[in-house]
Design a protein around this motif. Structure first.
Motif: not given
Lengths: 230, 223
Positions: B157-159, A135
């Motif tokens: 991060t993306r999340v 991620v």
């Protein structure tokens, strides 16, 4: 990679294949069945080497993580992530075979013994660290975070082990994990299994790093070809 | 000297921002309270004596609420682009880490100070004990030390905040074990000499975690 690298890898795979055959012979034909535990004890020759390779893989990732932070060369990051993936795989095998072995011998699938618990905690952590990598968008950041996590995780393993051992010694010890003397034949078989698994680890590591290298090469070439096409 | 001035400035900034909104502290407090109450529902009918599970409930509540605060401390920095501002300030990266750590520990301690009396009422345990407070302070420092490092990574991060708990709990296992055990021994009224081993270990964990996180933090904030 070039032809020379290929032939080197092929001979490593050949050697591993040979070692697998020898070890299988030793485990299933040569070594006598253990007197008390019976046939199930043979899982020992898969369980211990898997646990060893899991640990070795995390050690390699730890070293590669330090090397990456010092040198900033992408290949160390490739080694680091490849080794963690293989480490997670072999820790999973170690946990599952351990559980299968524990059922008939200790009469339970699971005990909160320090070694088991440490392996489980280590497994959880490295799975989480692989998830974090997925991620993070920036490539450079992904490599840096991966390296930090592999270092923090490995430093933490002995601390976790120590804490869990102290935690459990206050409870009565129900089982001891090493309950039997090893005959020379068993020692030989175990040694052979350890060598085989280590070779298998090396094969997987080389192949996995190559995949990582080729995919980064591919995305680099794609980047190059985009302006050419338009 | 300059290092600590930088640390103090960052702590003062975080405290001032928090005093203005009180968002993080109130959320942490209510969440911790909820965990304590839910554990009562979950365990009461099956456990003979709720006092037996009290130390575990207390530390689960502290850890879960702590996660909220840790995440919040870096999400706020990221939202306003403040992290770039922090990185431009003429202090070491380690001073930024220290400032964030001290702030996080302070917020967790305030939340814990509010939870403790309620906990004493619900579980009927004595809490006016300096040894217990020492355990709580040491446990909180250990938890926040590695949590601050991981939170700085997780928000990048993306999340975002999802990553922190799953990374932090495996790492925090030693601190949680040592804190829970020593809290249990103190609440059971065992002599302090029994708890001494665990206290020393907690101190050792705090030092190890702070040093690793301090070294790692340099590489987290780099670009």
């Amino acid at each position: 990679m070039n032809k020379l690298g290929d032939s080197w890898l092929l001979s490593l795979i050949g050697l591993t294949g040979l070692a697998v055959i020898v070890s299988l012979y030793l485990v299933f034909v040569y070594v006598p069945t253990e007197l008390i535990m019976g046939i199930v004890q043979r899982i020992f020759y898969f369980h211990v080497p898997s646990a060893w390779v899991g640990f070795l893989a995390f050690l390699v990732a730890f070293v590669a993580g330090i090397a990456y932070l010092m040198r900033r060369e992408p290949r160390w990051d490739m080694v680091e992530v490849s080794s963690i993936e293989i480490g997670v795989l072999f820790s999973t095998i170690a946990l599952v075979t351990g559980s299968i072995w524990a059922r008939p011998i200790w009469n339970t699938w699971w005990t909160w013994d320090p070694r088991l618990t440490t392996t489980l905690v280590m497994w959880l952590y490295y799975v989480a660290s692989l998830m974090l990598r997925r991620v993070v968008d920036s490539e450079d950041r992904r490599a840096r975070f991966g390296a930090i996590l592999s270092i923090v995780g490995f430093v933490n393993v002995p601390v976790v082990f120590l804490a869990i051992r102290l935690w459990r010694t206050i409870h009565p010890v129900m089982f001891s994990s090493e309950g039997f003397e090893m005959a020379p034949g068993m020692l030989l078989t175990l040694g052979s299994s350890l060598v085989t698994f280590t070779l298998l680890y090396l094969c997987l590591l080389v192949i996995r790093v190559r995949i990582e290298y080729l995919s980064s090469e591919l995305s680099r070439l794609r980047q190059l070809s985009i302006p050419a096409r338009s | 000297m300059r290092f600590w001035r930088g640390v103090a400035a960052i702590v003062a900034k975080d405290v001032a921002a928090e005093l203005r909104s009180k968002e993080t502290l109130s959320a942490m407090f209510i969440f911790a309270l909820m965990v304590v109450v839910i554990f009562n529902f979950a365990f009461e009918l099956r456990v003979e004596n709720v006092r037996q599970i009290a130390p575990g409930v207390l530390w689960v509540a502290f850890a879960f609420a702590g996660i909220l605060g840790l995440n919040r401390s870096f999400v706020l920095e990221r939202e306003g682009g403040c992290i770039e501002g922090l990185m431009l300030t003429p202090v070491d990266r380690s001073a930024i880490y220290m400032g964030k750590l001290v702030g996080n520990v302070l917020f967790m301690l305030v939340m814990e100070a509010f939870i403790l009396p309620i906990f004493a009422v619900l579980f009927d345990v004595p809490i006016l004990n300096p040894a217990l407070w020492l355990v709580i302070i040491l446990g909180t420092i250990g938890f926040a030390a590695v949590g601050t490092l991981l939170a700085a990574m997780a928000v990048n991060t993306r999340v975002r905040e999802i990553m922190l708990p799953i990374l932090l709990f495996p790492i925090a296992v030693p601190v949680i074990i040592a804190s829970t055990r020593s809290t249990g021994q103190i609440l059971d009224g065992l002599p302090l000499s029994e708890t001494y081993t665990w206290l020393r270990l907690l101190l050792a964990f705090d030092i190890i975690f702070t040093v690793i996180a301090l070294l790692g933090f340099e590489y987290v904030l780099e670009e």
